[in-house]
Structure formats: structure tokens, C-alpha cells
Motif scaffolding. Structure first.
Motif, PDB file in Angstrom:
ATOM      1  N   UNK A 347       0.817  -1.219   0.000  1.00 57.47           N
ATOM      2  CA  UNK A 347       0.000   0.000   0.000  1.00 57.47           C
ATOM      3  C   UNK A 347       0.852   1.270   0.000  1.00 57.47           C
ATOM      4  N   UNK A 348       2.089   1.152   0.429  1.00 56.03           N
ATOM      5  CA  UNK A 348       2.910   2.322   0.702  1.00 56.03           C
ATOM      6  C   UNK A 348       3.268   3.138  -0.544  1.00 56.03           C
ATOM      7  N   UNK A 349       3.379   2.477  -1.693  1.00 55.03           N
ATOM      8  CA  UNK A 349       3.842   3.183  -2.890  1.00 55.03           C
ATOM      9  C   UNK A 349       2.722   3.917  -3.617  1.00 55.03           C
ATOM     10  N   UNK A 350       1.478   3.662  -3.218  1.00 58.99           N
ATOM     11  CA  UNK A 350       0.367   4.493  -3.671  1.00 58.99           C
ATOM     12  C   UNK A 350      -0.203   4.181  -5.035  1.00 58.99           C
ATOM     13  N   UNK A 351       0.332   3.177  -5.753  1.00 56.47           N
ATOM     14  CA  UNK A 351      -0.200   2.894  -7.093  1.00 56.47           C
ATOM     15  C   UNK A 351      -0.453   1.405  -7.297  1.00 56.47           C
ATOM     16  N   UNK A 352      -0.677   0.679  -6.210  1.00 56.72           N
ATOM     17  CA  UNK A 352      -0.936  -0.761  -6.224  1.00 56.72           C
ATOM     18  C   UNK A 352       0.294  -1.592  -6.561  1.00 56.72           C
ATOM     19  N   UNK A 353       1.456  -0.952  -6.728  1.00 56.97           N
ATOM     20  CA  UNK A 353       2.680  -1.719  -6.903  1.00 56.97           C
ATOM     21  C   UNK A 353       3.121  -2.267  -5.545  1.00 56.97           C
ATOM     22  N   UNK A 354       4.120  -3.159  -5.571  1.00 53.10           N
ATOM     23  CA  UNK A 354       4.479  -3.897  -4.356  1.00 53.10           C
ATOM     24  C   UNK A 354       5.989  -3.963  -4.208  1.00 53.10           C
ATOM     25  N   UNK A 355       6.440  -3.805  -2.986  1.00 50.68           N
ATOM     26  CA  UNK A 355       7.853  -3.934  -2.668  1.00 50.68           C
ATOM     27  C   UNK A 355       7.996  -5.014  -1.606  1.00 50.68           C
ATOM     28  N   UNK A 356       8.710  -6.062  -1.937  1.00 50.74           N
ATOM     29  CA  UNK A 356       8.941  -7.169  -1.002  1.00 50.74           C
ATOM     30  C   UNK A 356      10.379  -7.074  -0.516  1.00 50.74           C
ATOM     31  N   UNK A 357      10.559  -6.875   0.788  1.00 49.82           N
ATOM     32  CA  UNK A 357      11.853  -6.527   1.342  1.00 49.82           C
ATOM     33  C   UNK A 357      12.251  -7.480   2.464  1.00 49.82           C
ATOM     34  N   UNK A 358      13.490  -7.949   2.423  1.00 50.17           N
ATOM     35  CA  UNK A 358      14.010  -8.771   3.512  1.00 50.17           C
ATOM     36  C   UNK A 358      14.307  -7.879   4.712  1.00 50.17           C
ATOM     37  N   UNK A 359      13.652  -8.164   5.840  1.00 50.88           N
ATOM     38  CA  UNK A 359      13.810  -7.306   7.014  1.00 50.88           C
ATOM     39  C   UNK A 359      14.206  -8.061   8.282  1.00 50.88           C
ATOM     40  N   UNK A 360      14.071  -9.375   8.285  1.00 48.71           N
ATOM     41  CA  UNK A 360      14.387 -10.143   9.478  1.00 48.71           C
ATOM     42  C   UNK A 360      15.104 -11.429   9.108  1.00 48.71           C
ATOM     43  N   UNK A 361      15.875 -11.935  10.053  1.00 43.42           N
ATOM     44  CA  UNK A 361      16.297 -13.324  10.042  1.00 43.42           C
ATOM     45  C   UNK A 361      15.254 -14.129  10.807  1.00 43.42           C
ATOM     46  N   UNK A 362      15.111 -15.382  10.471  1.00 47.48           N
ATOM     47  CA  UNK A 362      14.383 -16.265  11.383  1.00 47.48           C
ATOM     48  C   UNK A 362      15.354 -17.330  11.889  1.00 47.48           C
ATOM     49  N   UNK A 363      15.158 -17.723  13.132  1.00 49.42           N
ATOM     50  CA  UNK A 363      16.039 -18.678  13.800  1.00 49.42           C
ATOM     51  C   UNK A 363      15.221 -19.843  14.325  1.00 49.42           C
ATOM     52  N   UNK A 364      15.851 -20.990  14.442  1.00 44.95           N
ATOM     53  CA  UNK A 364      15.203 -22.133  15.080  1.00 44.95           C
ATOM     54  C   UNK A 364      14.923 -21.809  16.542  1.00 44.95           C
ATOM     55  N   UNK A 365      14.059 -22.567  17.202  1.00 48.24           N
ATOM     56  CA  UNK A 365      13.768 -22.289  18.609  1.00 48.24           C
ATOM     57  C   UNK A 365      15.001 -22.159  19.495  1.00 48.24           C
ATOM     58  N   UNK A 366      16.067 -22.891  19.173  1.00 44.38           N
ATOM     59  CA  UNK A 366      17.277 -22.808  20.006  1.00 44.38           C
ATOM     60  C   UNK A 366      18.224 -21.688  19.569  1.00 44.38           C
ATOM     61  N   UNK A 367      17.813 -20.871  18.581  1.00 44.54           N
ATOM     62  CA  UNK A 367      18.607 -19.744  18.142  1.00 44.54           C
ATOM     63  C   UNK A 367      19.513 -20.003  16.962  1.00 44.54           C
ATOM     64  N   UNK A 368      19.480 -21.207  16.392  1.00 45.16           N
ATOM     65  CA  UNK A 368      20.326 -21.536  15.243  1.00 45.16           C
ATOM     66  C   UNK A 368      19.810 -20.847  13.981  1.00 45.16           C
TER      67      UNK A 368
END
Length: 491
Positions: A347-368
Motif C-alpha cells: 500500500x505504501x507506494x500508492x499505485x498498487x505496486x508492491x515492494x517485497x523486502x528482507x527485514x528479518x532473520x528467522x532462527x530455530x527455537x534454540x537460536x540456530x
């Protein structure tokens, strides 16, 4: 319905199959404190300057003016803007951060809801090449022989090198019933492979299940979309009513999907409060996602999870969570190794276009962090080589005394159809000829000892039927054996 662990034979041109699918695996997750000025989860506004400064705007406007006034051909302002944003994303050198125009974004959203026209494979760009991240189980891509990390070189003779995902998809897509001829570079293969598909529409069901007579349930999850968790709940209830004693969850060749979907699936299979996944932002802050509801009626049973190199992102989250928080046993091969998460800003770009951005790592429950490493299963079980067979040639005949990769592939297929040759090194020996003649006789074909188009087609058809049979699936048989062992221990 049975789906084998790796159906990769390329003869499925006789089946109505589809053409292409864009990368669809994204993550949505609860907001926990990182917000840009527009209020969407993402980059904290205190960490970056807001918007372009005047010198940046001046440079940008000057570049557009030079292009529009001086370029040899007429330009389109909207395409220039799309290209500018695409360029910013490409400069990040992250294959999972992408920009999609309004038209492309609409197709992307439809894909997430489980209906798309395509080959059924998650694709990404790496060093200018279109790379297969994973084919979807039972999909045209899998049937055609595509494997994780295959590079798509061309489609119908047109090079795909240097294209964006969207540009590649637009070339691969086409009218229903038309053919798509892919040239594929595979690591270790001496020369590119030629695969042929027939375009069609796919309406993908993501969950299938069955219960064996001995009480072992088989739950197949082909991807994680908006409806997957609901489908899993329904299938679990059906299996439990049928007297399920242990559960084999099959996420082989599952390329991922929505994080909220896999979290809701995992929540149904472990005790309340058990950790499912951790999120890590770039400043090192962590948050743990735990089971909020837990298994229904606290009904926990032994779990075995089937994984392979095509199990990626959300599939790896599920496998890792069940291993560490539900004592599940993982069987198969090391998973893909995708340990990052993307937010879709639509919604942010205002013309129905889309930006997919890597913002996080995910880790296993033990932090790996398993990025680029994958999860090594508890019991490593490779499939027989005929699970990796490819399409036989149609433009020339294979015959005695020939050598090469096509002959080696023939020898692999002969083993898979029950007529093994004396060797697998790619030399068309007398014993290879005799094995082929025996196959031809068994199928009422002309006994020539040569692989013409008719014999090639029948070899591939018989192999495909065999690979649907669980008796040929070593990983499934190992999972069933382990499940029976766990049932005995539990009782």
C-alpha cells in the motif's frame, strides 16, 4: 492421493501442465516495534533519513530529464519509475527483495491464494540467472524434472539471463495448451538439459492426507498459503477420527509461503507455550513466537517429518520447530537453507505496486540460523538415482556402442522400471541393449534394442507410474519404519 518425494521425470508433456509461476513465498508477522514513518512494520524511522534530500531529488530529476529528452526512443515515465525502484532493490544484492509493478503485484497476490498459471516452482534471481528455489510437489515443474538450484537458461530459444523474475515469468507464460521448451543448466551435468512443458492453469491444493492400516497418518503440505492451516486442522481431525497413532508430515519440495500460515500449522502439533520460531532484526533484537493454543485436547502423537533439498523457508521453520519443540524425527536430506523473512509492502507506494523486502532473520527455537546451511535430518536417506532422471532425447536414437549423458540417463531409467543394465557410466553396452530389449518385449514394443521416440515415451511413462508407488520411495519407507518404532516406544 499419493505424491512421491521427488517426481522429477521430464516426460510429462503428455499431461496437461502449466507454464510459470513467480516467486510467492513471503512472510507476514506480528508488528513488534519496528516502524517506518508510515506505520508499517519495517525499518525504524530513527535509523534512516526520511525520504530523499534535495540533492538526491535534483540528481534523480536530472537523470529522468536526460533520459526523456535525449534517449533515442520514446520513453514511458511509469516504466522509468518502475525501473528506478527495481534498480534500488537489485543494488541490495538480495534475491528475495524484489519490486513488482501494479500488474505484477496483482498476479502475485493471486498466486498467494493458491491459484495461478505456471510450472509450480519458486524462482529467484542470482547473479543475473533465473534459479529454481524449489519445485512444488506434484507440479509440472517437478514432473518436468526441475530440481532446486537448477538455472533456467532459455525458454523457447529466448535467453532468460539478465532478466528480472517478472520478465522471465512473462516469457514463460503463454496460452493454455502451448508448449514451453526450457533449457536448464544443472550442477554436475556435462551439458544443458532440454525440458518440455504444456501450459495450463493450476488450482493448487496445499494439503493432502491419508491413514495407513497400522494407524500411521501421512500429511503432505506442498506450500503454506492463506488456507493451509485450516486445511491442516480439517485433515488432522479426519485422521484422528480414523485412529491415527503416529503422523508423518511430508514437506519435501515445499518452497515455503506465509509465515503466519506455518506458525498456525505448528501451533496445532505441539504443546501450548512451546517455541516455534525466533525473529531477529538487524540490531540483534529477538522475539520468540510460541504456540498459543497447542495441540487440540492436548493430543500429542509421535511425529516424523520428511524433508529434502527442496524444503525451504516456511517448510524449514515447521521442520525445525517440530524437531526442537515436539520431539519430531527428521528423515530425508538436508534442507534448502533459507533463513530470512520478507515483508510485503503493498500500500505504501500508492499505485498498487508492491515492494517485497528482507527485514528479518528467522532462527530455530534454540537460536540456530540455518541460512545457506539448511537443516540436517536425524536420519539421512537419499533417494535412488532414478528419482533424478530427466527426459530422454526425441531428436535422435540411442543405440549400442554410444556414450554420453543421455545413455547414462537411460541406464538410470532402466533401473527405475525394473530392467537394470550392467553399468551406469553412460556406455551403451551389450547388456544395456539386452535390458532395453527385455523392457520392450514386456511392453509389447518393437524389440530393437534402441531408444526411439516410442520407446523413450514408454520408458518415461512406466517410470512415472513406479515413482507414484510408495514402495519405490526410500524416504517414505524409512519414515514409516521410524513411525512404527515410535508407536511401539509410546505404547
Amino acid at each position: 492421493m499419493w505424491f512421491r518425494g521427488r517426481t522429477v521425470i521430464a516426460m510429462m508433456v503428455l499431461t496437461a501442465i502449466a507454464a510459470s509461476m513467480a516467486t510467492y513465498a513471503i512472510f507476514e508477522f506480528p508488528d513488534w516495534g519496528f516502524r517506518p514513518s508510515n506505520g508499517k512494520p519495517g525499518v525504524a524511522s530513527t535509523e534512516v533519513a526520511e525520504g530523499l534530500q534535495q540533492k538526491d531529488l535534483d540528481k534523480f530529476n536530472k537523470a529522468i530529464s536526460l533520459i526523456e529528452e535525449g534517449f533515442i526512443s520514446q520513453t514511458d515515465r511509469s516504466k522509468l519509475m518502475d525501473g528506478a525502484i527495481q534498480g534500488m532493490l537489485e543494488s541490495l544484492r538480495d534475491p528475495y527483495s524484489v519490486y513488482k509493478s501494479a500488474e505484477e503485484a496483482e498476479k502475485f497476490k493471486n498466486d498467494l491464494q493458491g491459484a495461478f498459471t505456471g510450472i509450480g516452482a519458486e524462482l529467484r534471481v542470482e547473479n543475473g540467472s533465473i534459479v529454481v528455489e524449489a519445485p512444488i510437489r506434484g507440479s509440472p515443474a517437478e514432473r518436468a524434472g526441475l530440481q532446486p538450484r537448477d538455472i533456467l537458461l532459455s525458454i523457447n530459444g529466448e535467453s532468460l539471463h539478465g532478466l528480472t523474475i517478472s520478465e522471465a515469468v512473462s516469457k514463460i507464460r503463454g496460452p493454455k495448451g502451448t508448449k514451453a521448451k526450457l533449457k536448464v543448466q544443472r550442477n554436475g551435468a556435462p551439458e544443458p538439459l532440454d525440458l518440455e512443458l504444456v501450459r495450463d492453469r493450476i488450482d493448487l491444493e496445499t494439503v493432502h492426507s491419508s491413514v495407513e492400516e497400522d494407524g500411521i497418518g501421512h500429511l503432505i503440505i506442498t506450500q503454506f498459503n492463506e488456507d493451509t492451516a485450516v486445511q491442516v486442522a480439517e485433515q488432522l481431525q479426519t485422521m484422528e477420527s480414523a485412529g491415527m497413532k503416529a503422523l508423518v508430515i511430508d514437506v519435501r519440495d515445499n518452497p515455503g509461503g506465509l509465515l503466519k500460515s506455518v506458525v498456525n500449522v505448528a501451533d496445532q502439533l505441539m504443546a501450548k507455550g512451546k517455541p516455534i520460531v525466533q525473529y531477529e532484526y538487524r540490531n540483534g533484537q529477538l522475539q520468540v513466537e510460541s504456540a498459543l493454543k497447542g495441540a487440540k485436547n492436548n493430543k500429542l502423537y509421535p511425529i516424523v517429518v520428511l524433508v529434502n533439498e527442496g524444503s525451504a523457508s516456511s517448510a524449514e521453520i515447521l521442520a525445525g520447530a517440530l524437531k526442537q519443540s515436539a520431539n519430531a524425527v527428521l528423515i530425508g536430506q538436508t534442507t534448502y537453507g533459507k533463513g530470512t523473512m520478507q515483508v510485503s509492502f503493498d500500500d505504501e507506494l500508492g499505485d498498487r505496486s508492491l515492494l517485497k523486502l528482507t527485514v528479518y532473520k528467522w532462527l530455530l527455537p534454540d537460536g540456530t540460523w540455518i541460512n545457506e546451511k539448511g537443516i540436517v535430518p536425524d536420519v539421512v536417506v537419499p533417494q535412488p538415482n532414478y528419482f533424478l532422471a530427466s527426459r530422454l532425447p526425441r531428436d535422435y536414437v540411442l543405440k549400442y556402442d554410444m556414450t554420453g549423458g543421455a545413455v547414462a540417463n537411460l541406464q538410470t531409467i532402466l533401473a527405475g522400471v525394473g530392467f537394470p543394465a550392467d553399468r551406469t557410466d553412460g556406455y551403451f553396452s551389450e547388456a544395456t541393449k539386452q535390458a532395453l530389449e527385455s523392457f520392450q518385449a514386456s511392453e509389447s514394443l518393437a524389440v530393437t534394442g534402441e531408444v526411439d521416440e516410442e520407446t523413450a515415451q514408454r520408458l518415461e511413462e512406466v517410470l512415472y507410474v513406479n515413482l507414484q508407488n510408495p514402495e519405490y520411495d526410500k524416504q517414505w519407507k524409512a519414515a514409516v519404519s521410524k513411525a512404527r518404532e515410535l508407536i511401539d516406544v509410546a505404547s
